[in-house]
Design an enzyme around this catalytic site. Sequence first.
Site, short mmCIF file in Angstrom:
data_model
loop_
_atom_site.label_atom_id
_atom_site.label_comp_id
_atom_site.label_asym_id
_atom_site.label_seq_id
_atom_site.Cartn_x
_atom_site.Cartn_y
_atom_site.Cartn_z
N ASP A 6 11.11 4.26 11.90
CA ASP A 6 10.49 4.14 13.23
C ASP A 6 11.28 3.25 14.18
O ASP A 6 11.00 3.23 15.38
CB ASP A 6 9.07 3.59 13.11
N LYS A 61 3.63 2.33 19.39
CA LYS A 61 3.80 3.78 19.51
C LYS A 61 2.57 4.47 18.95
O LYS A 61 1.85 3.95 18.08
CB LYS A 61 5.06 4.26 18.80
#
Length: 293
Positions: A149, A19
């Site tokens: 996350d 990401k």
Amino acid sequence: MSHANPVWNWQSSYPAPAKLNLFLHVVGRRVDGYHLLQTVFRLIEPGDSLRFSPRSDGRVGLTTPLPGVRADDDLSVRAARLLQAEAAALSRRSDLGVDISLHKRLPLGGGLGGGSSDAATVLLALNHLWQLGLRRERLQEIGLRLGADVPVFIFGRNAFAQGVGEALHALDLPERYYLVVQPAVNVSTGAIFAAPELRRDTPTIGVDEWSAGFGGNDLQSVACTRFPQIAACLDWLSRFAEARMTGSGACVFAEFAERVLAEEICRRVPPDWRAWVAAGLARHPLHALAGDI
């Protein structure tokens, strides 16, 4: 990159994409010390990949331990054990076990979410392989126990995130390519968030107020002060396009509409830095393995 209708089984290699934080603002702090954030997560590939082998003795093994990381502390192992506990609580089989093999491409301490993505892939893959049938929302709740996350990788979409990163709103982002550059430093996320000079009161915005290029990364100035290599990397990359740090660093990135331009600049990156071109994803390749949200 296409992942059209694959058949996922025990012989498959399961992807764990990375990401980028297209912006990252620290907007407050909870009484328990966790920071409140606003960010946009962009899923990118390539990333790590994992393979799984079934065990009937109820044990979890890691056949590819990371240097300096105890197996019991590895997020992939912890994810598998949390899923075992969930299965047991649901009165499903208690002998479920697995050996995990991790092909690690993403750097540790790079701000790309590699360990979190690995854990999310474990939850998605084993929920499928063990035929547990857990819904996406429940997998996200389990993932949040491993790290802030993890839920976005289970969510499986590019997202505007709030809270500690777990309150997610899906975004449709255009096809883009990213030149990711890694200076030769390893950044401790905890140390950056603990820095006394970190700004923790950036004004919040609504999801509809976000647009490409908005904001910055509140952690970037702290990281650059502590690691001049990150600042040098940002200065170099800014010669070609707007450059930002992702997460708490150390990786920095720039966005391009065309892969060929990103690859051309990638060839110019100084040899002391690692660099590669990553493609933005619309969805996680394993998105279909959990129930729709």
